[in-house]
Design a protein around this motif. Structure first.
Motif, PDB file in Angstrom:
ATOM      1  N   ALA A  52     -26.041 -40.556  -5.137  1.00  0.00           N
ATOM      2  CA  ALA A  52     -26.546 -41.147  -4.893  1.00  0.00           C
ATOM      3  C   ALA A  52     -27.268 -41.829  -4.301  1.00  0.00           C
ATOM      4  O   ALA A  52     -27.503 -43.225  -5.266  1.00  0.00           O
ATOM      5  CB  ALA A  52     -26.286 -40.813  -2.343  1.00  0.00           C
ATOM      6  N   LEU A  53     -28.605 -41.497  -4.893  1.00  0.00           N
ATOM      7  CA  LEU A  53     -29.742 -41.921  -5.327  1.00  0.00           C
ATOM      8  C   LEU A  53     -30.068 -42.815  -7.015  1.00  0.00           C
ATOM      9  O   LEU A  53     -29.618 -43.862  -6.712  1.00  0.00           O
ATOM     10  CB  LEU A  53     -30.438 -41.007  -4.868  1.00  0.00           C
ATOM     11  N   GLY A  54     -29.159 -41.657  -7.538  1.00  0.00           N
ATOM     12  CA  GLY A  54     -29.105 -42.806  -8.882  1.00  0.00           C
ATOM     13  C   GLY A  54     -28.121 -44.488  -8.356  1.00  0.00           C
ATOM     14  O   GLY A  54     -28.631 -44.683  -9.202  1.00  0.00           O
ATOM     15  N   ARG A  55     -26.761 -43.920  -8.404  1.00  0.00           N
ATOM     16  CA  ARG A  55     -26.020 -45.417  -7.760  1.00  0.00           C
ATOM     17  C   ARG A  55     -27.201 -46.112  -7.813  1.00  0.00           C
ATOM     18  O   ARG A  55     -26.502 -47.039  -8.265  1.00  0.00           O
ATOM     19  CB  ARG A  55     -24.782 -44.750  -7.803  1.00  0.00           C
ATOM     20  N   ALA A  56     -27.718 -46.044  -6.285  1.00  0.00           N
ATOM     21  CA  ALA A  56     -28.214 -47.257  -6.492  1.00  0.00           C
ATOM     22  C   ALA A  56     -29.695 -47.800  -7.131  1.00  0.00           C
ATOM     23  O   ALA A  56     -29.821 -48.413  -6.885  1.00  0.00           O
ATOM     24  CB  ALA A  56     -28.457 -46.505  -4.624  1.00  0.00           C
ATOM     25  N   LEU A  57     -30.055 -46.909  -7.553  1.00  0.00           N
ATOM     26  CA  LEU A  57     -31.260 -47.207  -7.801  1.00  0.00           C
ATOM     27  C   LEU A  57     -31.170 -47.600  -9.566  1.00  0.00           C
ATOM     28  O   LEU A  57     -31.264 -49.017  -9.049  1.00  0.00           O
ATOM     29  CB  LEU A  57     -31.811 -45.800  -8.952  1.00  0.00           C
ATOM     30  N   GLY A  58     -29.469 -47.659  -9.647  1.00  0.00           N
ATOM     31  CA  GLY A  58     -28.789 -47.582 -11.141  1.00  0.00           C
ATOM     32  C   GLY A  58     -28.971 -49.256 -10.512  1.00  0.00           C
ATOM     33  O   GLY A  58     -29.170 -50.761 -11.870  1.00  0.00           O
ATOM     34  N   ALA A  59     -28.137 -49.737  -9.257  1.00  0.00           N
ATOM     35  CA  ALA A  59     -27.721 -51.171  -8.733  1.00  0.00           C
ATOM     36  C   ALA A  59     -29.005 -52.126  -8.840  1.00  0.00           C
ATOM     37  O   ALA A  59     -29.572 -53.299  -9.351  1.00  0.00           O
ATOM     38  CB  ALA A  59     -27.507 -50.610  -7.663  1.00  0.00           C
ATOM     39  N   GLU A  60     -29.799 -51.308  -8.571  1.00  0.00           N
ATOM     40  CA  GLU A  60     -31.679 -52.220  -7.931  1.00  0.00           C
ATOM     41  C   GLU A  60     -32.434 -52.678  -9.058  1.00  0.00           C
ATOM     42  O   GLU A  60     -32.633 -53.166  -9.339  1.00  0.00           O
ATOM     43  CB  GLU A  60     -32.482 -50.710  -7.013  1.00  0.00           C
ATOM     44  N   LEU A  61     -32.090 -51.131 -10.372  1.00  0.00           N
ATOM     45  CA  LEU A  61     -32.956 -51.613 -11.385  1.00  0.00           C
ATOM     46  C   LEU A  61     -32.279 -52.700 -12.390  1.00  0.00           C
ATOM     47  O   LEU A  61     -32.053 -53.671 -12.918  1.00  0.00           O
ATOM     48  CB  LEU A  61     -32.827 -50.102 -11.996  1.00  0.00           C
ATOM     49  N   SER A  62     -30.685 -52.569 -12.336  1.00  0.00           N
ATOM     50  CA  SER A  62     -30.198 -53.869 -12.716  1.00  0.00           C
ATOM     51  C   SER A  62     -29.941 -55.408 -12.631  1.00  0.00           C
ATOM     52  O   SER A  62     -30.203 -56.459 -12.965  1.00  0.00           O
ATOM     53  CB  SER A  62     -28.357 -53.189 -12.633  1.00  0.00           C
ATOM     54  N   SER A  63     -29.991 -55.352 -10.796  1.00  0.00           N
ATOM     55  CA  SER A  63     -30.315 -57.054 -10.664  1.00  0.00           C
ATOM     56  C   SER A  63     -31.737 -56.980 -10.647  1.00  0.00           C
ATOM     57  O   SER A  63     -31.840 -58.534 -10.680  1.00  0.00           O
ATOM     58  CB  SER A  63     -30.702 -56.738  -8.819  1.00  0.00           C
ATOM     59  N   LEU A  64     -32.510 -56.524 -11.258  1.00  0.00           N
ATOM     60  CA  LEU A  64     -33.964 -56.665 -11.445  1.00  0.00           C
ATOM     61  C   LEU A  64     -34.252 -57.136 -12.958  1.00  0.00           C
ATOM     62  O   LEU A  64     -35.384 -57.581 -13.236  1.00  0.00           O
ATOM     63  CB  LEU A  64     -35.366 -55.825 -11.477  1.00  0.00           C
ATOM     64  N   GLY A  65     -32.808 -57.265 -13.373  1.00  0.00           N
ATOM     65  CA  GLY A  65     -32.979 -57.658 -15.124  1.00  0.00           C
ATOM     66  C   GLY A  65     -33.293 -55.909 -16.350  1.00  0.00           C
ATOM     67  O   GLY A  65     -33.123 -56.216 -17.131  1.00  0.00           O
ATOM     68  N   ALA A  66     -33.486 -54.602 -15.709  1.00  0.00           N
ATOM     69  CA  ALA A  66     -33.409 -53.701 -16.242  1.00  0.00           C
ATOM     70  C   ALA A  66     -31.652 -53.313 -16.967  1.00  0.00           C
ATOM     71  O   ALA A  66     -30.588 -53.329 -16.384  1.00  0.00           O
ATOM     72  CB  ALA A  66     -33.436 -52.962 -15.628  1.00  0.00           C
ATOM     73  N   ARG A  67     -31.657 -52.705 -18.361  1.00  0.00           N
ATOM     74  CA  ARG A  67     -30.470 -51.784 -18.591  1.00  0.00           C
ATOM     75  C   ARG A  67     -30.874 -50.822 -17.802  1.00  0.00           C
ATOM     76  O   ARG A  67     -31.815 -50.173 -18.677  1.00  0.00           O
ATOM     77  CB  ARG A  67     -30.355 -52.774 -20.582  1.00  0.00           C
ATOM     78  N   VAL A  68     -29.576 -50.447 -18.047  1.00  0.00           N
ATOM     79  CA  VAL A  68     -29.872 -49.024 -17.068  1.00  0.00           C
ATOM     80  C   VAL A  68     -28.961 -47.453 -18.031  1.00  0.00           C
ATOM     81  O   VAL A  68     -27.736 -48.256 -18.080  1.00  0.00           O
ATOM     82  CB  VAL A  68     -29.501 -49.258 -15.458  1.00  0.00           C
ATOM     83  N   ALA A  69     -29.072 -46.864 -18.343  1.00  0.00           N
ATOM     84  CA  ALA A  69     -28.236 -46.050 -18.335  1.00  0.00           C
ATOM     85  C   ALA A  69     -28.299 -44.415 -16.748  1.00  0.00           C
ATOM     86  O   ALA A  69     -29.257 -43.710 -17.242  1.00  0.00           O
ATOM     87  CB  ALA A  69     -28.892 -44.948 -19.870  1.00  0.00           C
ATOM     88  N   LEU A  70     -27.076 -44.186 -17.001  1.00  0.00           N
ATOM     89  CA  LEU A  70     -27.089 -43.032 -15.470  1.00  0.00           C
ATOM     90  C   LEU A  70     -26.218 -41.782 -16.582  1.00  0.00           C
ATOM     91  O   LEU A  70     -25.588 -41.830 -17.213  1.00  0.00           O
ATOM     92  CB  LEU A  70     -26.519 -43.491 -14.337  1.00  0.00           C
TER      93      LEU A  70
END
Length: 231
Positions: free
Chosen positions: A18-36
């Motif tokens: 739950a936290l990993g998915r929410a964090l991925g969405a938040e970081l992506s919205s700020l322009g980051a390239r995210v790997a889960l």
């Protein structure tokens, strides 16, 4: 200094929870390239631009390095790591098992150590970077039945402080957040009579983590920051 993460490559361990998915969405919205990254092989649905890699044993240095190398190849490097991977066991010492302590250390502390050590092989070459660990408020004051969990999370706090000192002249910061109870479906199921409105939502915690990953947080390293909600 900007809190934007535009173009930054961030790895999130335990990324399918739950936290990993929410964090991925938040970081992506700020322009980051995210790997889960996650031990589970069942990758969740993720927004475009988020890389999900399952089946990774983050307690295994070889497996961790292979996954990080895959991310670095895909994104052109690694700029940050968030160690979310973890688990919880409630078990009193009387009548409990030593295996519970071993499991908490393996999941909560060993994965953070291995992932952080692996990340350094990518971050040090860039001369900058961010590591954020997920600790727990229970590591400061543990309740009955939380000895193994709290001890492993106390290890995460000491890892955070020690590594921050080790890296303080490299441009790499290391910090931890200490949540109380995170409002997840699993925690609601385990505590059906609790007032979940007092807990910390994954989305709120993600915003704190995102700040610590940003350029604006450059002066902060070695901090263990309580994020307690109203608990």
């Amino acid at each position: 200094m900007s809190t934007s993460l535009q173009g930054k490559s961030i790895i999130v361990t335990g990324g399918f929870g739950a936290l990993g998915r929410a964090l991925g969405a938040e970081l992506s919205s700020l322009g980051a390239r995210v790997a889960l990254l996650d031990r589970s092989g069942a990758a969740p649905d993720t927004p475009a631009g988020i890389l999900a890699i399952g089946g990774i044993d983050l307690g295994d240095p070889t497996a961790a390095h292979g996954a990080f190398a895959q991310v670095a190849s895909r994104f052109g490097g690694v700029d940050g790591l968030v160690n979310v991977a973890g688990a919880f066991i409630w078990e009193k010492l009387e009548g409990g098992t030593i295996e519970a302590w071993d499991r908490m250390y393996a999941i909560n502390l060993r994965t953070a150590v291995v992932a952080s050590q692996t990340a350094l092989s990518f971050l040090l070459g860039r001369g900058a970077g961010r590591i954020v660990n997920i600790g727990a408020l229970a590591s400061v004051k543990a309740a009955a039945g939380m000895g193994a969990y709290a001890a492993s999370k106390a290890g995460v706090a000491r890892l955070t402080e020690s590594l921050a000192e080790e890296l303080k002249d490299t441009g790499i910061t290391v910090n931890a957040v200490l949540p109380s109870i995170i409002d997840t479906p699993a925690n609601r199921a385990d505590m059906p009579d609790a007032d979940a409105s007092r807990w910390v939502t994954p989305e709120a915690l993600s915003k704190v983590i995102a700040f610590l990953l940003s350029d604006a947080a450059a002066p902060i390293s070695g901090a263990c920051i309580p994020v307690a909600g109203r608990v």
